[in-house]
Design an enzyme around this catalytic site. Structure first.
Site, mmCIF file in Angstrom:
data_model
loop_
_atom_site.group_PDB
_atom_site.id
_atom_site.type_symbol
_atom_site.label_atom_id
_atom_site.label_comp_id
_atom_site.label_asym_id
_atom_site.label_seq_id
_atom_site.Cartn_x
_atom_site.Cartn_y
_atom_site.Cartn_z
ATOM 1 N N CYS A 134 42.027 33.779 50.088
ATOM 2 C CA CYS A 134 41.781 33.854 51.300
ATOM 3 C C CYS A 134 42.003 32.760 52.150
ATOM 4 O O CYS A 134 43.647 32.471 52.373
ATOM 5 C CB CYS A 134 40.204 33.484 51.474
ATOM 6 S SG CYS A 134 39.610 34.313 52.774
ATOM 7 N N HIS B 285 39.230 39.306 49.314
ATOM 8 C CA HIS B 285 38.235 38.280 48.319
ATOM 9 C C HIS B 285 38.629 39.482 46.876
ATOM 10 O O HIS B 285 37.366 40.323 47.563
ATOM 11 C CB HIS B 285 36.725 38.336 48.598
ATOM 12 C CG HIS B 285 36.492 37.123 49.552
ATOM 13 N ND1 HIS B 285 37.065 35.731 48.912
ATOM 14 C CD2 HIS B 285 36.817 36.830 51.028
ATOM 15 C CE1 HIS B 285 37.415 34.851 49.932
ATOM 16 N NE2 HIS B 285 37.513 35.174 51.189
ATOM 17 N N GLU C 41 37.855 39.676 44.632
ATOM 18 C CA GLU C 41 36.559 39.682 43.473
ATOM 19 C C GLU C 41 34.795 40.052 43.927
ATOM 20 O O GLU C 41 34.336 40.090 43.199
ATOM 21 C CB GLU C 41 36.259 37.602 43.503
ATOM 22 C CG GLU C 41 35.710 37.058 44.636
ATOM 23 C CD GLU C 41 36.733 36.569 45.622
ATOM 24 O OE1 GLU C 41 37.894 37.410 45.863
ATOM 25 O OE2 GLU C 41 36.321 35.935 45.904
#
Ligand code: GLN
Length: 546
Positions: free
Chosen positions: A384, A519, A521
């Site tokens: 990001c 993102h 994650e």
């Protein structure tokens, strides 16, 4: 959908906060899921904010983003990581949301002029939302944020009590997570705070069936007996939750402690043993991995690592799946700006990671780290803001466009390599208009979007050749396509795109330098690590071996 009669497991916390109610709820739900039940999970947050989207990460930890774009409490992240399931905005609500919908209905005349009160109106709205989250599930685990005794938690406890009254013990049980403090000088574990907390619950009409006792030291039989007696629960309903090295040990520990026995007894569930084989072997690799890598994590919220929760966990998942311990070297990006020596330390790491973030503070240091990774050919993953800065670093230092900037830091920049798009198509295919004066909340590109991967790219390889991948977003600014040609001519590859938006970049002539606008994650789970993060750790291991 056939109508199932959902059973509810309410999880409350006593004595103090941060006892691991989220991990307890996730662990119980995981065991039930692995036993073959259709399980759902819900987090209720007693604060007034409508969602955590605009709360400071320093105060609240990470904002977790669901697939459908809801900005939720970080516990939803734990739920997804443990259960390997996608949740949605239905799986988390706050006091703010409850009041907002009740007041909205009142304004529209929905209550026909009645006096609106906490009981029944607020409590009814809470019950409605709990039941909605349970729809179609055999078992719903409901975690109530905060600590028993908090004023703002009362309407939720009342809702719990009423649901229990309505459905009875065979469908509703209450699990109370408390602390058994260790008084070091005496070497003694103390049960009194737990007794008080249970008394407080009883005072408002709730009798817990199961006590989860968080403790540093093993609980003796005598102590369990004492807890069982004083809290009026069966002996096998006192479940020890001893501190563990990894949160992923907890479902296994709870299973060993026999938590499923009383749950099945009360809820009249068919007997079944959960299949935890794969989980067990992943946990073994977390605890005693064969290999190691070191990753520089260049962030600015280092005094509160909770704000990077999902990313830290994603590194654990990648490590567990590669039998590798990922040692995180925390690098404060602001410190990096001042201290050239610290920058040189980056030579000794196997990979450099620049995570997401907001605002100008610390970006210079992050760009130094990116430059270092690029020039020294160290595996790099930017996420990001990390991707946006990788583009700026490239523009300034490779293209020589010194004024290259992001409109986030310099709204009037002449070279807006990172800019604010004023309209974009949202998840539902609807056009969203955004201006510089849009309010903070609700103007971000949020949730899951498809991304097309470029043939032959490192990205496509990381995702096992998939042409379309789906990842989640949380950002306001975008890479400006106006500069696409000049970037590409000079060795920057645009390897991921989403309907014309630049999603992923990578570098030619570098072993592995990949930066993503999304993102990754948020989609990583213990049993299904995120693929680009997994590849990053693989590349770091390779670098380590060289
Ligand atoms: N601040 C940047 C933006 O809003 C990046 C956000 C992020 O890293 N999550 O676009």
């Amino acid at each position: 959908m056939s109508k199932v009669e959902t059973k509810y497991i309410f999880v409350t916390g006593g004595v103090l906060s941060s006892l691991g109610k989220g991990i307890t709820s996730s662990s119980i739900a995981t065991l039930l899921k692995h036993s073959g039940f259709e399980v759902g999970i819900l987090k209720i947050d007693p604060y007034i904010n409508v969602d955590p989207g605009t709360m400071s990460p320093l105060e609240h930890g990470e904002v977790f983003v669901t697939r459908d774009g809801a900005e939720t409490d970080l516990d939803i992240g734990h739920y997804e990581r443990f259960l390997n399931m996608d949740f949605s905005s239905k799986n988390n609500f706050t006091t703010g949301q409850v009041y907002l919908s009740v007041i909205d209905r009142e304004r529209k005349g929905g209550y026909l002029g009645k006096t609106i009160q906490v009981i029944p109106h607020i409590v009814d709205e809470i019950k409605r939302r709990i039941k909605l989250a349970g729809e179609g599930k055999e078992i719903l685990v409901v975690e109530l944020g905060g600590t028993v005794g908090d004023i703002e938690g009362l309407p939720f406890l009342e809702a719990m009590r009423e649901i229990k009254h309505e459905y009875g013990i065979e469908r509703v049980i209450s699990v109370h997570v408390t602390l058994i403090p260790l008084i070091r000088v005496a070497g003694e574990l103390k049960t009194k705070p737990t007794q008080h907390s249970v008394q407080e619950l009883r005072r408002i009409g709730i009798t817990p069936q199961i006590i989860i006792a968080r403790t540093e030291k093993e609980l003796s039989k005598e102590l369990k007996n004492k807890l069982s007696m004083s809290c009026d629960v069966d002996y096998d309903c006192v479940i020890m939750a001893q501190d563990a090295k990894s949160i992923y040990q907890m479902p296994l520990n709870f299973l060993k402690e026999g938590v499923l026995v009383p749950i099945s007894r009360f809820l009249k569930l068919p007997q079944s043993t959960p299949d935890m084989k794969e989980w067990d072997s992943l946990v073994k690799r977390i605890l005693a991995p064969q290999n190691e890598v070191s990753i520089a994590f260049v962030g600015k919220y280092l005094n509160l690592k909770e704000s990077y929760k999902s990313l830290i966990e994603a590194l654990v998942h990648a490590g567990a799946n590669l039998d590798t311990k990922v040692n995180i070297q925390w690098i404060d990006s602001e410190e990096l700006e001042r201290n050239q020596e610290l920058l040189k330390q980056l030579k000794y790491v196997d990979g450099i990671l620049v995570p997401g973030g907001f605002g100008e503070r610390g970006i210079k240091g992050k760009m130094e780290a990116i430059k270092f990774a690029r020039e020294n050919k160290i595996p790099f993953l930017g996420i990001c803001l990390g991707m946006q800065l990788a583009i700026l670093e490239f523009a300034r230092n490779v293209l020589g466009v010194k004024e290259a900037d992001s409109m986030e830091f310099n709204p009037k920049t002449k070279e807006p390599f990172i800019y604010l798009i004023e309209n974009f198509i949202d998840q539902n295919g609807e056009k969203q208009i955004r201006t510089h004066t849009s309010p903070m909340g609700g103007t971000m590109r949020l949730g899951e979007y498809e991304c097309q991967t470029k043939e032959g790219s490192k990205l496509q390889k990381a995702y096992n050749g998939q042409k379309i991948i789906k990842e989640r977003h949380r950002h306001r600014y975008e890479a400006n396509p106006k500069y696409r040609e000049i970037l590409e001519k000079n060795g920057l590859i645009i390897s991921g795109e989403s309907k014309g938006l630049i999603e992923v970049i990578e570098l030619e002539n570098h072993p592995w330098f990949v930066a993503v606008q999304f993102h990754p994650e948020f989609t990583s789970r213990l049993q299904a690590p995120n693929l680009v993060i997994l590849e990053f750790i693989k590349q770091a291991s390779k670098h380590n071996a060289n």
